[in-house]
Design a protein around this motif. Sequence first.
Motif, PDB file in Angstrom:
ATOM      1  N   THR A 259      39.951 -22.036  62.562  1.00  0.00           N
ATOM      2  CA  THR A 259      40.978 -21.635  63.619  1.00  0.00           C
ATOM      3  C   THR A 259      40.246 -20.954  64.598  1.00  0.00           C
ATOM      4  O   THR A 259      40.805 -20.902  66.021  1.00  0.00           O
ATOM      5  CB  THR A 259      41.823 -20.337  62.954  1.00  0.00           C
ATOM      6  OG1 THR A 259      40.904 -19.257  62.493  1.00  0.00           O
ATOM      7  CG2 THR A 259      42.402 -20.847  61.631  1.00  0.00           C
ATOM      8  N   ASN A 260      39.060 -20.492  64.783  1.00  0.00           N
ATOM      9  CA  ASN A 260      38.470 -19.835  65.947  1.00  0.00           C
ATOM     10  C   ASN A 260      38.215 -20.918  67.035  1.00  0.00           C
ATOM     11  O   ASN A 260      38.780 -20.687  68.149  1.00  0.00           O
ATOM     12  CB  ASN A 260      36.941 -19.248  65.494  1.00  0.00           C
ATOM     13  CG  ASN A 260      36.221 -18.584  66.860  1.00  0.00           C
ATOM     14  OD1 ASN A 260      36.973 -17.550  67.331  1.00  0.00           O
ATOM     15  ND2 ASN A 260      35.357 -18.966  67.275  1.00  0.00           N
ATOM     16  N   TYR A 261      37.798 -21.923  66.767  1.00  0.00           N
ATOM     17  CA  TYR A 261      37.625 -23.124  67.660  1.00  0.00           C
ATOM     18  C   TYR A 261      38.716 -23.227  68.410  1.00  0.00           C
ATOM     19  O   TYR A 261      39.164 -23.682  69.687  1.00  0.00           O
ATOM     20  CB  TYR A 261      37.120 -24.330  66.966  1.00  0.00           C
ATOM     21  CG  TYR A 261      35.556 -24.412  67.292  1.00  0.00           C
ATOM     22  CD1 TYR A 261      34.572 -23.174  67.069  1.00  0.00           C
ATOM     23  CD2 TYR A 261      34.856 -25.599  67.213  1.00  0.00           C
ATOM     24  CE1 TYR A 261      33.300 -23.443  67.308  1.00  0.00           C
ATOM     25  CE2 TYR A 261      33.505 -25.804  67.419  1.00  0.00           C
ATOM     26  CZ  TYR A 261      32.906 -24.571  67.398  1.00  0.00           C
ATOM     27  OH  TYR A 261      31.163 -24.861  67.479  1.00  0.00           O
TER      28      TYR A 261
ATOM     29  N   ARG B 180      41.736 -21.381  68.814  1.00  0.00           N
ATOM     30  CA  ARG B 180      42.281 -20.423  69.623  1.00  0.00           C
ATOM     31  C   ARG B 180      41.374 -20.555  70.699  1.00  0.00           C
ATOM     32  O   ARG B 180      41.665 -20.237  72.139  1.00  0.00           O
ATOM     33  CB  ARG B 180      42.056 -18.969  68.922  1.00  0.00           C
ATOM     34  CG  ARG B 180      42.647 -18.883  67.545  1.00  0.00           C
ATOM     35  CD  ARG B 180      44.117 -18.984  67.788  1.00  0.00           C
ATOM     36  NE  ARG B 180      44.611 -20.398  67.690  1.00  0.00           N
ATOM     37  CZ  ARG B 180      44.942 -21.260  66.714  1.00  0.00           C
ATOM     38  NH1 ARG B 180      44.628 -20.715  65.559  1.00  0.00           N
ATOM     39  NH2 ARG B 180      45.477 -22.485  66.930  1.00  0.00           N
ATOM     40  N   VAL B 181      39.854 -20.709  70.787  1.00  0.00           N
ATOM     41  CA  VAL B 181      39.379 -20.823  71.868  1.00  0.00           C
ATOM     42  C   VAL B 181      39.753 -21.886  72.877  1.00  0.00           C
ATOM     43  O   VAL B 181      39.716 -21.719  74.111  1.00  0.00           O
ATOM     44  CB  VAL B 181      37.632 -21.164  71.643  1.00  0.00           C
ATOM     45  CG1 VAL B 181      36.897 -21.411  72.842  1.00  0.00           C
ATOM     46  CG2 VAL B 181      37.132 -19.668  71.178  1.00  0.00           C
TER      47      VAL B 181
ATOM     48  N   SER C 162      31.817 -17.500  72.442  1.00  0.00           N
ATOM     49  CA  SER C 162      32.240 -17.767  70.945  1.00  0.00           C
ATOM     50  C   SER C 162      31.095 -18.240  70.228  1.00  0.00           C
ATOM     51  O   SER C 162      30.233 -18.730  70.655  1.00  0.00           O
ATOM     52  CB  SER C 162      33.239 -18.894  71.216  1.00  0.00           C
ATOM     53  OG  SER C 162      34.049 -19.259  69.856  1.00  0.00           O
TER      54      SER C 162
ATOM     55  N   TYR D 130      30.789 -19.671  65.761  1.00  0.00           N
ATOM     56  CA  TYR D 130      31.711 -20.354  64.798  1.00  0.00           C
ATOM     57  C   TYR D 130      32.971 -19.540  64.592  1.00  0.00           C
ATOM     58  O   TYR D 130      34.038 -20.275  64.262  1.00  0.00           O
ATOM     59  CB  TYR D 130      30.903 -20.726  63.611  1.00  0.00           C
ATOM     60  CG  TYR D 130      29.929 -21.648  63.622  1.00  0.00           C
ATOM     61  CD1 TYR D 130      30.173 -22.561  64.703  1.00  0.00           C
ATOM     62  CD2 TYR D 130      29.215 -22.183  62.582  1.00  0.00           C
ATOM     63  CE1 TYR D 130      29.206 -23.765  64.761  1.00  0.00           C
ATOM     64  CE2 TYR D 130      28.433 -23.039  62.475  1.00  0.00           C
ATOM     65  CZ  TYR D 130      28.158 -24.067  63.576  1.00  0.00           C
ATOM     66  OH  TYR D 130      27.424 -25.075  63.523  1.00  0.00           O
ATOM     67  N   CYS D 131      32.860 -18.325  64.348  1.00  0.00           N
ATOM     68  CA  CYS D 131      33.956 -17.636  63.659  1.00  0.00           C
ATOM     69  C   CYS D 131      34.715 -16.524  64.625  1.00  0.00           C
ATOM     70  O   CYS D 131      35.620 -15.816  64.416  1.00  0.00           O
ATOM     71  CB  CYS D 131      33.334 -16.865  62.691  1.00  0.00           C
ATOM     72  SG  CYS D 131      32.568 -18.039  61.215  1.00  0.00           S
ATOM     73  N   LYS D 132      34.033 -16.331  65.645  1.00  0.00           N
ATOM     74  CA  LYS D 132      34.573 -15.268  66.515  1.00  0.00           C
ATOM     75  C   LYS D 132      34.538 -15.711  68.104  1.00  0.00           C
ATOM     76  O   LYS D 132      33.667 -16.541  68.347  1.00  0.00           O
ATOM     77  CB  LYS D 132      33.965 -13.887  66.466  1.00  0.00           C
ATOM     78  CG  LYS D 132      32.584 -13.753  66.552  1.00  0.00           C
ATOM     79  CD  LYS D 132      31.915 -12.272  66.151  1.00  0.00           C
ATOM     80  CE  LYS D 132      30.539 -12.357  66.373  1.00  0.00           C
ATOM     81  NZ  LYS D 132      29.572 -13.367  65.650  1.00  0.00           N
ATOM     82  N   HIS D 133      35.288 -14.787  68.877  1.00  0.00           N
ATOM     83  CA  HIS D 133      35.039 -15.037  70.294  1.00  0.00           C
ATOM     84  C   HIS D 133      35.513 -13.822  71.024  1.00  0.00           C
ATOM     85  O   HIS D 133      36.290 -12.855  70.459  1.00  0.00           O
ATOM     86  CB  HIS D 133      36.052 -16.348  70.703  1.00  0.00           C
ATOM     87  CG  HIS D 133      37.608 -16.026  70.692  1.00  0.00           C
ATOM     88  ND1 HIS D 133      38.180 -16.420  69.387  1.00  0.00           N
ATOM     89  CD2 HIS D 133      38.445 -15.439  71.278  1.00  0.00           C
ATOM     90  CE1 HIS D 133      39.519 -16.260  69.459  1.00  0.00           C
ATOM     91  NE2 HIS D 133      39.542 -15.514  70.628  1.00  0.00           N
TER      92      HIS D 133
ATOM     93  N   GLN E 202      50.150 -20.174  70.096  1.00  0.00           N
ATOM     94  CA  GLN E 202      49.359 -21.036  69.450  1.00  0.00           C
ATOM     95  C   GLN E 202      50.020 -22.470  69.858  1.00  0.00           C
ATOM     96  O   GLN E 202      51.303 -22.712  69.674  1.00  0.00           O
ATOM     97  CB  GLN E 202      49.434 -20.945  67.960  1.00  0.00           C
ATOM     98  CG  GLN E 202      48.621 -22.039  67.220  1.00  0.00           C
ATOM     99  CD  GLN E 202      48.720 -21.748  65.827  1.00  0.00           C
ATOM    100  OE1 GLN E 202      48.860 -20.364  65.322  1.00  0.00           O
ATOM    101  NE2 GLN E 202      48.634 -22.736  65.068  1.00  0.00           N
TER     102      GLN E 202
END
Length: 448
Positions: free
Chosen positions: A163-165, A167-168, A348, A350-353, A369
């Motif tokens: 999901t992180n990618y 959203r980025v 960013s 893998y998991c956060k940004h 989204q």
Amino acid sequence: MKPLLIPRRRFLQTAGAASLGALGLPAILRSQSPGKKLNIVVIGCGGRGGADLKEMLEENIVALCDVNAKNLDIAAAKAPGAKRFRDFRKMYDELKDAEFDAVVVATTEHTHAFATLPALQRKKHVYCEKPLTRDVHEARIITEAAKAAGVATQMGTQIHAGTNYRRVVELVQSGAIGPVREVHVWVNRTWGRQSPEDAAKYKDIVSVQERPTEEMPVPPELDWDLWLGPAPARPFNTVYFPGPKWYRWWDFGNGTMSDLGSHWNDLPFWALNLDAPLTIEASGPPPHPEIAPATMSATYTYGARGAMPPVKLTWYQGQMKPPQWTEKVIPQWNDGVLFVGDKGMLLSDYCKHVLLPEKDFAGFTPPPQTIPDSLGHHKEWLHACKTGAPTTCHFGYSGRLTEANHLGNVAYRASKKIEWDTKNLRIPNAPEAERFLRREYRAGWKLA
């Protein structure tokens, strides 16, 4: 540029060739009933292949292939009804078209293309681990074969499903930080040929500096000749096997760039609609003829893409980091992707940004989204095989990403800035560097 809009319902439905073409996604010509199990072949059953097999066990595993008998035994315990092979060339010769629908390829990098191409030529769906191929020439062959086959393909870039990618990508494409003209990608892994200063810090196998001359006994479970495949023959040594030791040797892989580049460069490639670079320039220690470097950097220039302006992307591995990191302008993450826009920055992993400077984005409302959640990286491919729905890491996309990553190594090994003619696979300003685009194959192996 607006983000690619694919409503979840449409993503999950069977899509026709015309609608997929309009979206810029490959038309998948061969599909079957969603309720019917696929007949799947797994080539390369250890390591990543074992993990891939686990994801496929709800389907019918009809054949297993591995040069390592131990891997075959472990895999066969999970799929006891599957035929067993050591040489995938013989496997393809013996299996009839009606016996299998899809192939999973998880061999070492230098045999990916050889295990993948016969499946595409027989119009079988293919899931191949990253990087898609060992070199640029092989990547183009596989990309074009996949397009002609019209089947479901997916490269094993598992983080792409997170999901992180997503959203980025939405943040970048919605204009949250304005037009992006600069990207920095860095990974902390220091595998490969070390500089004299760094070599003293690393005492394990990754710090081997030259090809060994001694020959070791081949493990009884391993067919060493088959493992070498199309690569030049050499005596067995534990600096190559078991994996992932092999990947730092040019004959078998392309080091950290093509390995982790498949994951980390994937994010800017997706968010910025990147394709073929115009120029590539690399830096680092003097290139070695046998071993990929532990530390290096490569800078790519890309032209405008629709409303997106030209952009410069710089890759760093090992001891190299972007100036924003070394000057402590940004958080000191070990690995990261930094998008630099006209209105701010987006960092960013893998998991956060995080949007930067954070004070400038206080109270920021993220865009809605628009990219649907993934079914799961493997499930997405299985669903595509059965329904004709698109995959997000199909070979048309992943082939371009793989080519770009390999070109960073080409520029590094050539020790000069190169201009890239993607249409003709030529380097007009440095034709002598074209020898790094492909290789000669050992007798008995051909890619055609």
